[in-house]
Design an enzyme around this catalytic site. Structure first.
Site, PDB file in Angstrom:
ATOM      1  N   HIS A 184     -90.693  -4.005 -25.634  1.00 44.76           N
ATOM      2  CA  HIS A 184     -91.787  -3.532 -24.773  1.00 44.76           C
ATOM      3  C   HIS A 184     -92.161  -2.106 -25.128  1.00 44.76           C
ATOM      4  O   HIS A 184     -91.486  -1.462 -25.931  1.00 44.76           O
ATOM      5  CB  HIS A 184     -91.468  -3.706 -23.283  1.00 44.76           C
ATOM      6  CG  HIS A 184     -90.371  -2.820 -22.754  1.00 44.76           C
ATOM      7  ND1 HIS A 184     -89.065  -2.915 -23.161  1.00 44.76           N
ATOM      8  CD2 HIS A 184     -90.400  -1.821 -21.830  1.00 44.76           C
ATOM      9  CE1 HIS A 184     -88.344  -2.023 -22.507  1.00 44.76           C
ATOM     10  NE2 HIS A 184     -89.122  -1.342 -21.704  1.00 44.76           N
TER      11      HIS A 184
ATOM     12  N   HIS B  30     -92.294   0.908 -23.738  1.00 46.84           N
ATOM     13  CA  HIS B  30     -91.762   2.194 -23.265  1.00 46.84           C
ATOM     14  C   HIS B  30     -91.152   3.011 -24.410  1.00 46.84           C
ATOM     15  O   HIS B  30     -90.524   2.463 -25.321  1.00 46.84           O
ATOM     16  CB  HIS B  30     -90.722   1.966 -22.164  1.00 46.84           C
ATOM     17  CG  HIS B  30     -91.350   1.616 -20.844  1.00 46.84           C
ATOM     18  ND1 HIS B  30     -90.685   0.938 -19.857  1.00 46.84           N
ATOM     19  CD2 HIS B  30     -92.598   1.856 -20.366  1.00 46.84           C
ATOM     20  CE1 HIS B  30     -91.496   0.767 -18.816  1.00 46.84           C
ATOM     21  NE2 HIS B  30     -92.661   1.313 -19.105  1.00 46.84           N
TER      22      HIS B  30
ATOM     23  N   ASP C  68     -88.613   4.839 -24.660  1.00 44.79           N
ATOM     24  CA  ASP C  68     -87.165   4.756 -24.894  1.00 44.79           C
ATOM     25  C   ASP C  68     -86.772   3.451 -25.606  1.00 44.79           C
ATOM     26  O   ASP C  68     -85.583   3.184 -25.789  1.00 44.79           O
ATOM     27  CB  ASP C  68     -86.381   4.950 -23.587  1.00 44.79           C
ATOM     28  CG  ASP C  68     -86.614   3.851 -22.575  1.00 44.79           C
ATOM     29  OD1 ASP C  68     -87.784   3.450 -22.393  1.00 44.79           O
ATOM     30  OD2 ASP C  68     -85.637   3.377 -21.968  1.00 44.79           O
TER      31      ASP C  68
ATOM     32  N   HIS D 223     -91.245  -5.854 -15.530  1.00 41.64           N
ATOM     33  CA  HIS D 223     -90.977  -4.425 -15.780  1.00 41.64           C
ATOM     34  C   HIS D 223     -92.226  -3.805 -16.409  1.00 41.64           C
ATOM     35  O   HIS D 223     -92.731  -2.779 -15.948  1.00 41.64           O
ATOM     36  CB  HIS D 223     -89.772  -4.321 -16.700  1.00 41.64           C
ATOM     37  CG  HIS D 223     -89.419  -2.945 -17.154  1.00 41.64           C
ATOM     38  ND1 HIS D 223     -88.905  -1.996 -16.316  1.00 41.64           N
ATOM     39  CD2 HIS D 223     -89.501  -2.358 -18.375  1.00 41.64           C
ATOM     40  CE1 HIS D 223     -88.692  -0.878 -17.006  1.00 41.64           C
ATOM     41  NE2 HIS D 223     -89.048  -1.070 -18.259  1.00 41.64           N
TER      42      HIS D 223
ATOM     43  N   ASP E 249     -85.288  -4.560 -20.723  1.00 42.74           N
ATOM     44  CA  ASP E 249     -85.413  -4.107 -19.338  1.00 42.74           C
ATOM     45  C   ASP E 249     -85.901  -5.217 -18.406  1.00 42.74           C
ATOM     46  O   ASP E 249     -86.477  -4.949 -17.354  1.00 42.74           O
ATOM     47  CB  ASP E 249     -86.346  -2.888 -19.263  1.00 42.74           C
ATOM     48  CG  ASP E 249     -85.780  -1.699 -20.031  1.00 42.74           C
ATOM     49  OD1 ASP E 249     -84.679  -1.817 -20.598  1.00 42.74           O
ATOM     50  OD2 ASP E 249     -86.448  -0.653 -20.073  1.00 42.74           O
TER      51      ASP E 249
ATOM     52  N   HIS F 185     -79.946  -1.126 -21.446  1.00 43.47           N
ATOM     53  CA  HIS F 185     -79.412   0.100 -20.841  1.00 43.47           C
ATOM     54  C   HIS F 185     -78.005  -0.091 -20.312  1.00 43.47           C
ATOM     55  O   HIS F 185     -77.620  -1.193 -19.936  1.00 43.47           O
ATOM     56  CB  HIS F 185     -80.301   0.542 -19.662  1.00 43.47           C
ATOM     57  CG  HIS F 185     -81.627   1.068 -20.066  1.00 43.47           C
ATOM     58  ND1 HIS F 185     -81.851   2.394 -20.322  1.00 43.47           N
ATOM     59  CD2 HIS F 185     -82.804   0.441 -20.264  1.00 43.47           C
ATOM     60  CE1 HIS F 185     -83.127   2.568 -20.657  1.00 43.47           C
ATOM     61  NE2 HIS F 185     -83.733   1.393 -20.635  1.00 43.47           N
TER      62      HIS F 185
HETATM   63 FE    FE Z   1     -85.848   1.172 -20.980  1.00 40.28          FE
HETATM   64 ZN    ZN Z   2     -88.565   0.058 -20.113  1.00 38.19          ZN
END
Ligand code: FE
Ligand code: ZN
Length: 255
Positions: free
Chosen positions: A56, A58, A60, A114, A133, A171
């Site tokens: 995705h 994002h 990070d 998310h 996520d 994560h």
């Molecule tokens: Fe993330």
């Molecule tokens: Zn994310």
């Protein structure tokens, strides 16, 4: 032969994953939070990146893509729905598509919630699912872009994978997730013992990722919103599953 999968800790609490086929020598990466630790792991093992899979948009999960692409010439693969906000893609995929990665077929699942356009990659032959996520260890990602119902449907699709699937989430949030989970199901014996195992692992800095889908089904409150005992414990005996999920997610947001 299943792919060898190496977990690479990145940033403060992210994970990237290297997939390696020992027969062909091919290596792929799922998500690129930052390039240096991933490049160091590749150099250490003498591996060369052929593919970079993105879950995705994002930062990070994507900030390391361009440096790794420049160093390797790897093919960058991600969701067509997110192509406008991902690093330039060499291959755009949609829900239900398959792609060959390191000699193995990976299935693409849209797991929006998310973000809208978040995908998971399932490698049935290796029994691995990369969920980033969406589904996490004892938790799930915050619902930033999609609806609660969309996230619930995404989690249900992941829950339907073979229970022996290893879940590779993005994560290390597991200790907080465990502390929250026991507020939803204080009497779930499997959860209580799993929380103790998480405490032992985290005390010595051991990653809790990957986890077994069967363990998530038994202990992850977000996958258990359809269970009568969970609904009763939440005072929502007659509510539909997605509403119970939404209430668990809201409580976690405030936790
Ligand atoms: Fe993330
Ligand atoms: Zn994310």
């Amino acid at each position: 032969m299943p792919l060898k999968i190496v977990t690479v800790p990145c940033l403060s609490d992210n994970y990237a994953f290297l997939l390696h086929d020992p027969v062909s020598g091919c290596t792929a990466l799922v998500d690129a939070p930052e390039a240096p630790p991933i490049q160091a792991e590749l150099d250490h093992r003498g591996w060369h990146l052929r593919d970079i899979l993105i879950t995705h948009h994002h930062a990070d999960h994507t900030d390391g893509v361009e440096a790794l692409r420049a160093a390797s010439g790897a093919r960058v693969i991600g969701a067509a729905a997110d192509a406008h906000r991902l690093p330039p893609l060499d291959l755009e995929l949609r829900d239900g598509d398959s792609v060959e990665v390191c000699g193995e077929t990976a299935h693409v699942l849209d797991v929006s919630g998310h973000t809208v356009g978040h995908v998971a990659f399932h490698f049935p032959a290796s029994g691995a699912a990369f969920t980033a996520d969406s589904l996490m260890v004892l938790g799930c990602g915050r619902v930033f872009e999609g609806t609660m119902e969309q996230m619930w449907n995404s989690l249900c699709r992941l829950a339907a994978l073979p229970p022996e699937t290893q879940v590779f989430s993005g994560h290390e949030y597991t200790m907080t997730n465990a502390n929250f989970a026991v507020t939803i199901e204080p009497d779930n014996a499997a959860l209580i013992s799993r929380k103790a195992a998480v405490e032992r692992d985290r005390a010595i800095g051991k990653p809790t990722v990957p986890s077994l889908l069967s363990d998530e089904l038994a202990t992850n409150p977000f996958l258990r919103a359809s269970r009568p005992e969970v609904k009763i414990a939440m005072g929502m005996a007659d509510a539909v599953d997605s509403e119970v999920f939404a209430e668990i997610r809201r409580r976690k947001d405030r936790f």
